[in-house]
Design an enzyme around this catalytic site. Structure first.
Site, PDB file in Angstrom:
ATOM      1  N   LYS A  48       0.859  -1.178   0.000  1.00 15.37           N
ATOM      2  CA  LYS A  48       0.000   0.000   0.000  1.00 15.37           C
ATOM      3  C   LYS A  48       0.901   1.236   0.000  1.00 15.37           C
ATOM      4  O   LYS A  48       1.601   1.507   0.985  1.00 15.37           O
ATOM      5  CB  LYS A  48      -0.913  -0.006   1.223  1.00 15.37           C
ATOM      6  N   ARG A  86     -10.711  10.027   1.370  1.00 16.86           N
ATOM      7  CA  ARG A  86     -10.771  10.750   2.644  1.00 16.86           C
ATOM      8  C   ARG A  86     -12.057  11.548   2.759  1.00 16.86           C
ATOM      9  O   ARG A  86     -12.578  11.755   3.855  1.00 16.86           O
ATOM     10  CB  ARG A  86      -9.516  11.605   2.804  1.00 16.86           C
ATOM     11  N   ARG A 114       0.820   9.760   5.780  1.00 14.18           N
ATOM     12  CA  ARG A 114       1.047   8.410   6.313  1.00 14.18           C
ATOM     13  C   ARG A 114       2.344   7.815   5.787  1.00 14.18           C
ATOM     14  O   ARG A 114       2.476   6.600   5.665  1.00 14.18           O
ATOM     15  CB  ARG A 114      -0.153   7.526   5.957  1.00 14.18           C
ATOM     16  N   GLU A 127       7.490  -6.960   1.632  1.00 18.13           N
ATOM     17  CA  GLU A 127       6.249  -6.841   2.404  1.00 18.13           C
ATOM     18  C   GLU A 127       5.317  -8.018   2.128  1.00 18.13           C
ATOM     19  O   GLU A 127       4.694  -8.570   3.036  1.00 18.13           O
ATOM     20  CB  GLU A 127       5.545  -5.519   2.058  1.00 18.13           C
ATOM     21  N   LYS A 178      -2.156  -1.764  -3.729  1.00 19.21           N
ATOM     22  CA  LYS A 178      -3.021  -0.587  -3.718  1.00 19.21           C
ATOM     23  C   LYS A 178      -2.142   0.664  -3.746  1.00 19.21           C
ATOM     24  O   LYS A 178      -1.213   0.759  -2.939  1.00 19.21           O
ATOM     25  CB  LYS A 178      -3.876  -0.616  -2.440  1.00 19.21           C
ATOM     26  N   SER A 194      -9.957   5.381  -5.120  1.00 19.82           N
ATOM     27  CA  SER A 194     -10.856   6.513  -5.337  1.00 19.82           C
ATOM     28  C   SER A 194     -10.334   7.523  -6.349  1.00 19.82           C
ATOM     29  O   SER A 194     -11.089   8.045  -7.172  1.00 19.82           O
ATOM     30  CB  SER A 194     -11.125   7.214  -4.007  1.00 19.82           C
ATOM     31  N   TYR A 207     -14.819   0.610  -7.482  1.00 18.00           N
ATOM     32  CA  TYR A 207     -16.108   1.258  -7.255  1.00 18.00           C
ATOM     33  C   TYR A 207     -17.053   1.064  -8.438  1.00 18.00           C
ATOM     34  O   TYR A 207     -18.248   1.336  -8.316  1.00 18.00           O
ATOM     35  CB  TYR A 207     -15.896   2.748  -6.967  1.00 18.00           C
TER      36      TYR A 207
END
Length: 329
Positions: free
Chosen positions: A199, A209, A220, A236, A251, A277, A316
């Site tokens: 990610k 958000r 982040r 990872e 992602k 998004s 989506y």
């Protein structure tokens, strides 16, 4: 060339729709698609998300209708995100059995049973008043190990609510191992884990958000990956699989198709990718301006993710894409 003509004519296999379908190398099926859904506590009616046209924050009632529709479209699953009325520094509303997300999980399972894989977002960012994915230490940084304890509690709440699969998305070191151990101790051995193993700290998350009314101040980058790193992604992934991940996720998707391909070539567990998004919003904005053919872009972008090696696509457009695929083929 012989007599001025090509000896090989690849165009012969492109002459008709039926011919193109017959030789298609990359195929999408509705069962490979996962629809993310947002449910907000206290709403009287679904609330549109301005930066994500066509996507809403659901009420409990409208969520039940949405998941029933997703099951009817033949989707593989839904991923649920909850937005609480009140937040605190520890994300307590995400652990509360009566919290919005856990109630939504129970509602969804009651509505569709096993017709869909019911997935839930296992992260604290929607529930903390600071908007980070974990518990903060005295210096204001995210305390990795204190966060793992909260993830364990949250995982049990979601499993007890009936979630089939938990989407561990916080990018804390050791999160899969900690959650797997907690679930197994509680006898939830059949609850599977989708690791957001890769990610990136991406600008593509901006509209999300808005979708979760994020309280984040800052970024982040201390826990999500640097966009320039590829080898780190494989590390990872290997760690998450060793800790018990059933599926690994990359992602965002489109800016990281090379990472999707590298992960798919490396592992033997299923690989997922999340068309996030910002990817959605960019296509919708371009289509609204008449700059691209919207439906073709939906199919083409999803096909590119599948071609790169993702067997599961979180998007989506999942339900609309399912209908487009049936029409196309």
């Amino acid at each position: 060339m012989t007599g001025g003509f090509p000896e090989v004519r690849p165009r012969r296999l492109r002459t008709t729709k039926a011919m193109r379908a017959l030789v298609s190398e990359t195929r999408l099926h509705p069962s490979q698609l996962v629809l993310p859904l947002f449910v907000k506590e206290g709403l009287d009616a679904p609330h549109p998300i301005a930066s994500m046209p066509g996507v809403v924050q659901h009420t409990r009632d409208s969520l039940r209708k949405a998941v029933a529709s997703a099951a009817g479209a033949g989707l593989g699953g839904v991923m649920l995100f909850g937005i609480p009325k009140t937040r605190d520094a520890y994300g307590s509303a995400g652990i509360d059995p009566d919290g919005v997300l856990n109630v939504a999980i129970a509602d969804t399972v009651a509505e569709v049973g096993d017709a869909l894989v019911v997935m839930s977002d296992l992260c604290l960012d929607e529930f903390t008043d600071h908007g980070h994915c974990g518990v903060l230490g005295p210096d204001g940084s995210v305390d990795n190990d204190a966060t793992l304890e909260q993830y364990g509690r949250m995982a049990l709440a979601q499993a007890e609510a009936g979630a089939h699969m938990l989407g561990a998305s916080g990018m804390m070191d050791g999160q899969i191992g900690a959650v797997r151990a907690e679930l197994d101790r509680a006898g939830c051995t059949d609850t599977s884990l989708l690791a957001y193993a890769v990610k990136y700290a991406s600008a593509c998350f901006g509209p999300f958000r808005d979708a979760v009314d994020s309280a984040l101040d800052g970024d982040r980058r201390t826990y999500q990956q640097d966009p320039g790193n590829a080898r780190e992604a494989l590390r990872e992934v290997a760690l998450d699989i060793a800790e018990g991940a059933d599926i690994v996720m990359v992602k965002p998707a489109l800016p990281y198709l090379d990472i999707v391909a590298a992960v798919a070539a490396e592992v033997t567990v299923p690989v997922a990718a999340y068309q996030v998004s910002g990817e959605y919003a960019m296509v919708e904005a371009a289509a609204a301006n008449g700059w691209v053919d919207r439906e073709r872009m939906i199919v083409e972008t999803a096909t590119s993710i599948r071609r790169a090696g993702a067997g599961i696509i979180c998007t989506y457009w999942a339900e609309e894409l399912a209908h487009l695929l049936r029409r196309e083929f």
